[in-house]
Design a protein around this motif. Structure first.
Motif, PDB file in Angstrom:
ATOM      1  N   GLY A  70       0.828  -1.193   0.000  1.00 47.58           N
ATOM      2  CA  GLY A  70       0.000   0.000   0.000  1.00 47.58           C
ATOM      3  C   GLY A  70       0.861   1.240   0.000  1.00 47.58           C
ATOM      4  O   GLY A  70       1.484   1.570   0.999  1.00 47.58           O
ATOM      5  N   LEU A 144       1.635  -1.918   4.531  1.00 44.81           N
ATOM      6  CA  LEU A 144       1.040  -0.583   4.457  1.00 44.81           C
ATOM      7  C   LEU A 144       2.065   0.489   4.804  1.00 44.81           C
ATOM      8  O   LEU A 144       2.663   0.455   5.881  1.00 44.81           O
ATOM      9  CB  LEU A 144      -0.143  -0.468   5.414  1.00 44.81           C
ATOM     10  CG  LEU A 144      -1.340  -1.386   5.175  1.00 44.81           C
ATOM     11  CD1 LEU A 144      -2.460  -1.050   6.147  1.00 44.81           C
ATOM     12  CD2 LEU A 144      -1.830  -1.278   3.746  1.00 44.81           C
ATOM     13  N   CYS A 170      -8.672  -5.290   5.711  1.00 40.87           N
ATOM     14  CA  CYS A 170      -7.284  -5.742   5.527  1.00 40.87           C
ATOM     15  C   CYS A 170      -7.189  -7.249   5.704  1.00 40.87           C
ATOM     16  O   CYS A 170      -6.503  -7.929   4.933  1.00 40.87           O
ATOM     17  CB  CYS A 170      -6.363  -5.035   6.518  1.00 40.87           C
ATOM     18  SG  CYS A 170      -6.126  -3.273   6.218  1.00 40.87           S
ATOM     19  N   VAL A 182       2.447  -2.857   9.082  1.00 44.54           N
ATOM     20  CA  VAL A 182       2.088  -1.445   8.998  1.00 44.54           C
ATOM     21  C   VAL A 182       3.248  -0.588   9.499  1.00 44.54           C
ATOM     22  O   VAL A 182       3.659  -0.713  10.659  1.00 44.54           O
ATOM     23  CB  VAL A 182       0.821  -1.138   9.826  1.00 44.54           C
ATOM     24  CG1 VAL A 182       0.456   0.338   9.707  1.00 44.54           C
ATOM     25  CG2 VAL A 182      -0.337  -2.017   9.387  1.00 44.54           C
TER      26      VAL A 182
END
Length: 225
Positions: A70, A144, A170, A182
């Motif tokens: 992402g 991410l 997610c 993340v």
């Protein structure tokens, strides 16, 4: 008059669907600025590389895993994933067409050109929040790096990604046992709690040493099998 070496020089400035996005050069560095907020530059890349490596290691040897990244950013995560033959399909979702263009036709191609030529690589021009809401059980890892952290989002629309509903989305794009990684500019015990409340397992945080200040971190969590 020539700008001094220490003066940032704007290379391109565009108005995108989420506001202004700017690519500028500061000495030897390229920087991406969104709505006046510094996002990232080409100074290091350790954080982006650890994000990808930590996700792979948490998969416990799964063969040829597919990864969704992402945020294209300056391209460090993509380049690092593509340089590793152990990854399978590599999909990058980037909502700013300007950023994609800077990689395809601009100075950021110096980082990403080889990765973009890799047949495993696909670039998707879309908002990540919308993308994960549309997909299900497609990837083994989701990395991410679209904000400065769960509590410091670039735009208000990203906040929903870190909510219970967003984390459920997610989880939905991950195969059983898949990993969510993340990146964050600072640790967040609250976000760890959110991951557990959303049903993720093996939640932990890896620190990334920085020259000064609070370490960057990668939050890791595994979708239940």
């Amino acid at each position: 008059m020539t700008a001094s070496y220490d003066t940032p020089v704007v290379i391109d400035r565009r108005q995108g669907p989420y506001g202004e996005v700017v690519l500028r050069r500061h000495g030897a560095l390229l920087q991406i600025i969104a709505n006046g907020c510094f996002l990232m530059d080409t100074s290091d890349g350790r954080s982006e590389r650890l994000l990808v490596d930590a996700a792979y290691d948490a998969l416990d040897g799964r063969a040829r895993p597919d990864v969704l990244i992402g945020g294209l950013g300056v391209g460090f995560s993509l380049a690092h994933a593509a340089a590793d033959p152990r990854w399978g399909r590599i999909t990058v979702v980037e909502r700013e067409s300007a950023v994609i263009d800077w990689h395809l036709h601009g100075p950021l191609s110096a980082i990403s050109a080889e990765a973009l030529a890799d047949p495993r690589t696909e670039i998707v021009d879309n908002d990540l929040v919308a993308y994960v809401n549309e997909k299900s059980a497609t990837y083994d890892a989701l990395c991410l790096d679209i904000d400065n952290g769960p509590g410091w989002t670039v735009t208000e629309g990203n906040e929903g990604l870190y909510s219970k509903a967003g984390l459920a989305s997610c989880a939905r794009v991950l195969r059983p046992g898949g990993v969510l990684a993340v990146w964050s500019a600072q640790p967040s015990p609250e976000f760890e709690g959110s991951l557990r409340n959303a049903g993720f397992q093996r939640v932990r945080t890896e620190e990334i040493p920085v020259a000064r200040g609070v370490p960057d971190v990668v939050h890791l969590a595994v979708r239940a099998g």
